[in-house]
Design a protein around this motif. Sequence first.
Motif, PDB file in Angstrom:
ATOM      1  N   LYS A  80       0.836  -1.209   0.000  1.00 43.13           N
ATOM      2  CA  LYS A  80       0.000   0.000   0.000  1.00 43.13           C
ATOM      3  C   LYS A  80       0.867   1.255   0.000  1.00 43.13           C
ATOM      4  O   LYS A  80       0.605   2.207  -0.752  1.00 43.13           O
ATOM      5  N   ALA A  81       1.909   1.265   0.831  1.00 46.81           N
ATOM      6  CA  ALA A  81       2.807   2.420   0.885  1.00 46.81           C
ATOM      7  C   ALA A  81       3.558   2.597  -0.435  1.00 46.81           C
ATOM      8  O   ALA A  81       3.712   3.717  -0.930  1.00 46.81           O
ATOM      9  N   LEU A  82       4.003   1.494  -1.026  1.00 50.01           N
ATOM     10  CA  LEU A  82       4.758   1.568  -2.285  1.00 50.01           C
ATOM     11  C   LEU A  82       3.907   2.098  -3.435  1.00 50.01           C
ATOM     12  O   LEU A  82       4.410   2.812  -4.310  1.00 50.01           O
ATOM     13  N   GLN A  83       2.636   1.778  -3.431  1.00 48.56           N
ATOM     14  CA  GLN A  83       1.757   2.289  -4.486  1.00 48.56           C
ATOM     15  C   GLN A  83       1.703   3.811  -4.470  1.00 48.56           C
ATOM     16  O   GLN A  83       1.701   4.464  -5.521  1.00 48.56           O
ATOM     17  N   SER A  97      13.901   6.578  -8.890  1.00 48.02           N
ATOM     18  CA  SER A  97      13.368   6.049  -7.629  1.00 48.02           C
ATOM     19  C   SER A  97      12.011   5.391  -7.847  1.00 48.02           C
ATOM     20  O   SER A  97      11.716   4.334  -7.262  1.00 48.02           O
ATOM     21  N   ALA A  98      11.189   6.007  -8.691  1.00 49.30           N
ATOM     22  CA  ALA A  98       9.870   5.437  -8.977  1.00 49.30           C
ATOM     23  C   ALA A  98      10.009   4.040  -9.583  1.00 49.30           C
ATOM     24  O   ALA A  98       9.253   3.123  -9.239  1.00 49.30           O
ATOM     25  N   ILE A  99      10.991   3.868 -10.460  1.00 50.94           N
ATOM     26  CA  ILE A  99      11.215   2.564 -11.095  1.00 50.94           C
ATOM     27  C   ILE A  99      11.743   1.550 -10.085  1.00 50.94           C
ATOM     28  O   ILE A  99      11.273   0.403 -10.024  1.00 50.94           O
ATOM     29  N   ILE A 100      12.705   1.960  -9.269  1.00 48.35           N
ATOM     30  CA  ILE A 100      13.290   1.052  -8.268  1.00 48.35           C
ATOM     31  C   ILE A 100      12.217   0.517  -7.322  1.00 48.35           C
ATOM     32  O   ILE A 100      12.118  -0.692  -7.064  1.00 48.35           O
ATOM     33  N   PHE A 101      11.374   1.426  -6.794  1.00 46.01           N
ATOM     34  CA  PHE A 101      10.372   0.999  -5.822  1.00 46.01           C
ATOM     35  C   PHE A 101       9.185   0.305  -6.491  1.00 46.01           C
ATOM     36  O   PHE A 101       8.490  -0.500  -5.847  1.00 46.01           O
ATOM     37  N   SER A 102       8.969   0.568  -7.783  1.00 49.95           N
ATOM     38  CA  SER A 102       7.937  -0.180  -8.517  1.00 49.95           C
ATOM     39  C   SER A 102       8.360  -1.634  -8.696  1.00 49.95           C
ATOM     40  O   SER A 102       7.515  -2.544  -8.681  1.00 49.95           O
ATOM     41  N   LYS A 111       4.812 -12.155  -4.735  1.00 50.08           N
ATOM     42  CA  LYS A 111       4.879 -12.972  -3.512  1.00 50.08           C
ATOM     43  C   LYS A 111       3.492 -13.167  -2.907  1.00 50.08           C
ATOM     44  O   LYS A 111       3.145 -14.257  -2.436  1.00 50.08           O
ATOM     45  N   ALA A 112       2.686 -12.102  -2.936  1.00 56.52           N
ATOM     46  CA  ALA A 112       1.331 -12.159  -2.375  1.00 56.52           C
ATOM     47  C   ALA A 112       0.333 -12.820  -3.324  1.00 56.52           C
ATOM     48  O   ALA A 112      -0.809 -13.072  -2.939  1.00 56.52           O
ATOM     49  N   LYS A 113       0.759 -13.076  -4.565  1.00 60.04           N
ATOM     50  CA  LYS A 113      -0.093 -13.703  -5.583  1.00 60.04           C
ATOM     51  C   LYS A 113      -1.363 -12.898  -5.826  1.00 60.04           C
ATOM     52  O   LYS A 113      -2.455 -13.444  -6.006  1.00 60.04           O
ATOM     53  N   ASP A 114      -1.191 -11.560  -5.827  1.00 62.28           N
ATOM     54  CA  ASP A 114      -2.324 -10.661  -6.070  1.00 62.28           C
ATOM     55  C   ASP A 114      -2.236 -10.148  -7.505  1.00 62.28           C
ATOM     56  O   ASP A 114      -1.424  -9.271  -7.812  1.00 62.28           O
ATOM     57  N   SER A 115      -3.058 -10.703  -8.392  1.00 63.57           N
ATOM     58  CA  SER A 115      -2.965 -10.384  -9.818  1.00 63.57           C
ATOM     59  C   SER A 115      -3.229  -8.908 -10.107  1.00 63.57           C
ATOM     60  O   SER A 115      -2.577  -8.305 -10.974  1.00 63.57           O
ATOM     61  N   SER A 116      -4.184  -8.313  -9.395  1.00 63.13           N
ATOM     62  CA  SER A 116      -4.497  -6.903  -9.619  1.00 63.13           C
ATOM     63  C   SER A 116      -3.299  -6.016  -9.281  1.00 63.13           C
ATOM     64  O   SER A 116      -2.957  -5.101 -10.033  1.00 63.13           O
ATOM     65  N   ASP A 117      -2.655  -6.296  -8.144  1.00 60.27           N
ATOM     66  CA  ASP A 117      -1.473  -5.528  -7.759  1.00 60.27           C
ATOM     67  C   ASP A 117      -0.304  -5.780  -8.725  1.00 60.27           C
ATOM     68  O   ASP A 117       0.485  -4.883  -8.996  1.00 60.27           O
ATOM     69  N   ILE A 118      -0.200  -7.008  -9.224  1.00 57.04           N
ATOM     70  CA  ILE A 118       0.850  -7.318 -10.207  1.00 57.04           C
ATOM     71  C   ILE A 118       0.622  -6.492 -11.476  1.00 57.04           C
ATOM     72  O   ILE A 118       1.557  -5.887 -12.020  1.00 57.04           O
ATOM     73  N   GLY A 119      -0.626  -6.463 -11.944  1.00 55.31           N
ATOM     74  CA  GLY A 119      -0.956  -5.658 -13.125  1.00 55.31           C
ATOM     75  C   GLY A 119      -0.661  -4.194 -12.903  1.00 55.31           C
ATOM     76  O   GLY A 119      -0.142  -3.500 -13.802  1.00 55.31           O
ATOM     77  N   ASN A 120      -0.967  -3.694 -11.709  1.00 58.64           N
ATOM     78  CA  ASN A 120      -0.706  -2.299 -11.374  1.00 58.64           C
ATOM     79  C   ASN A 120       0.786  -2.000 -11.348  1.00 58.64           C
ATOM     80  O   ASN A 120       1.236  -0.958 -11.849  1.00 58.64           O
ATOM     81  N   ALA A 121       1.578  -2.920 -10.788  1.00 52.36           N
ATOM     82  CA  ALA A 121       3.028  -2.726 -10.719  1.00 52.36           C
ATOM     83  C   ALA A 121       3.637  -2.699 -12.114  1.00 52.36           C
ATOM     84  O   ALA A 121       4.507  -1.868 -12.417  1.00 52.36           O
ATOM     85  N   TYR A 122       3.182  -3.597 -12.987  1.00 52.47           N
ATOM     86  CA  TYR A 122       3.660  -3.597 -14.372  1.00 52.47           C
ATOM     87  C   TYR A 122       3.286  -2.289 -15.077  1.00 52.47           C
ATOM     88  O   TYR A 122       4.080  -1.720 -15.831  1.00 52.47           O
ATOM     89  N   TYR A 123       2.056  -1.809 -14.811  1.00 46.98           N
ATOM     90  CA  TYR A 123       1.629  -0.547 -15.428  1.00 46.98           C
ATOM     91  C   TYR A 123       2.515   0.607 -14.966  1.00 46.98           C
ATOM     92  O   TYR A 123       2.935   1.449 -15.769  1.00 46.98           O
ATOM     93  N   LYS A 124       2.781   0.657 -13.664  1.00 40.88           N
ATOM     94  CA  LYS A 124       3.643   1.704 -13.140  1.00 40.88           C
ATOM     95  C   LYS A 124       5.030   1.646 -13.782  1.00 40.88           C
ATOM     96  O   LYS A 124       5.599   2.689 -14.150  1.00 40.88           O
ATOM     97  N   LEU A 125       5.576   0.442 -13.918  1.00 38.61           N
ATOM     98  CA  LEU A 125       6.893   0.313 -14.545  1.00 38.61           C
ATOM     99  C   LEU A 125       6.845   0.775 -15.994  1.00 38.61           C
ATOM    100  O   LEU A 125       7.804   1.396 -16.491  1.00 38.61           O
ATOM    101  N   GLY A 126       5.742   0.495 -16.686  1.00 37.73           N
ATOM    102  CA  GLY A 126       5.583   0.997 -18.047  1.00 37.73           C
ATOM    103  C   GLY A 126       5.544   2.510 -18.071  1.00 37.73           C
ATOM    104  O   GLY A 126       6.248   3.164 -18.856  1.00 37.73           O
ATOM    105  N   LEU A 127       4.739   3.087 -17.179  1.00 37.39           N
ATOM    106  CA  LEU A 127       4.567   4.545 -17.146  1.00 37.39           C
ATOM    107  C   LEU A 127       5.865   5.264 -16.807  1.00 37.39           C
ATOM    108  O   LEU A 127       6.245   6.238 -17.475  1.00 37.39           O
TER     109      LEU A 127
END
Length: 221
Positions: A80-83, A97-102, A111-127
Motif C-alpha cells: 500500500k505504501a509503495l503504491q 526512484s519510482a522505477i526502483i520501488f515499482s 509474492k502475495a499472488k495478487d494479480s491486480s497488484d501485479i498488473g498495477n506494478a507492471y503498469y507503473k513500470l511501463g509509465l
Amino acid sequence: NKQMQHHLRLLTLIISLTIFGCQPEPSQDVQYVQGINKTLFDTEYTKSKDLSRSKGERLKSVNFAYQVAKTASIDSLTIKALQQKTKLHSNIKQQDSAIIFSKELLNLSIKAKDSSDIGNAYYKLGLYNDRKGLLDSAYIYYNQSKKIYESLGDSLKTAKNLLNMAIMSSNAGSYNQSDEIAIEALSFIKNKEEPTLKASAYNCLAINAKLQKEYEEALST
C-alpha cells in the motif's frame, strides 16, 4: 525537527517491541506492537494523500509509513505504501526512484499472488520507464500489464495499456502497428462510457492517417 525525532523514537520503540514480541507468550505484546504499527502507518499514509500539503511533505510521510511497514514485515501495508510512494517519486520527477520501488512493489505483489497488484506494478513500470524515455522497456511492461488485466476481465485497464502502446508505436513511426493496437483498445471499451479513452484512441488513428498523408481518412476518423 521535533516531529521527525518523535517519529524516530516511535520507530525505535516498534523495533524493540517487535524483538520482545518474539519471546515466549507473545500474544499481548504482538497485538500491542501491531496496534502501534497500524496507527502510525495509517496516520502517515493519510498525510501522504493530503493534497493541501506539498509533494515533498507527502513523500516524507509515505516514506515513514513505508519504513513502519517494512520494519514490522507487514507486506500488505508495504504494498500500500509503495503504491503511493512510487506515484509521488514520479510526480516530483524522480523517475529512477519510482522505477526502483515499482520493482519492489512488483516482487511483493508476486509474492502475495495478487494479480491486480501485479498488473498495477507492471503498469507503473511501463509509465515511469515511458516518462524516463526508456521506450522499449516501457512497451514490454505495458504489454505485461495488459495481459494481466485482460486475464482478470478488466477491460478499461486493458484498453488503457493498449492505448499507451498504440501512442508509443505511433511516435516511433510504426503507424500500421499503432492502428492495430488502437483498434484493439477500442474493442475493449466499445460498449462503455469512456469518452476520454475513446477520444484518445480515435485521435491516435487520425494522427497516424495524417502522418501517412491519408487526409480523407484522417478527417473521417
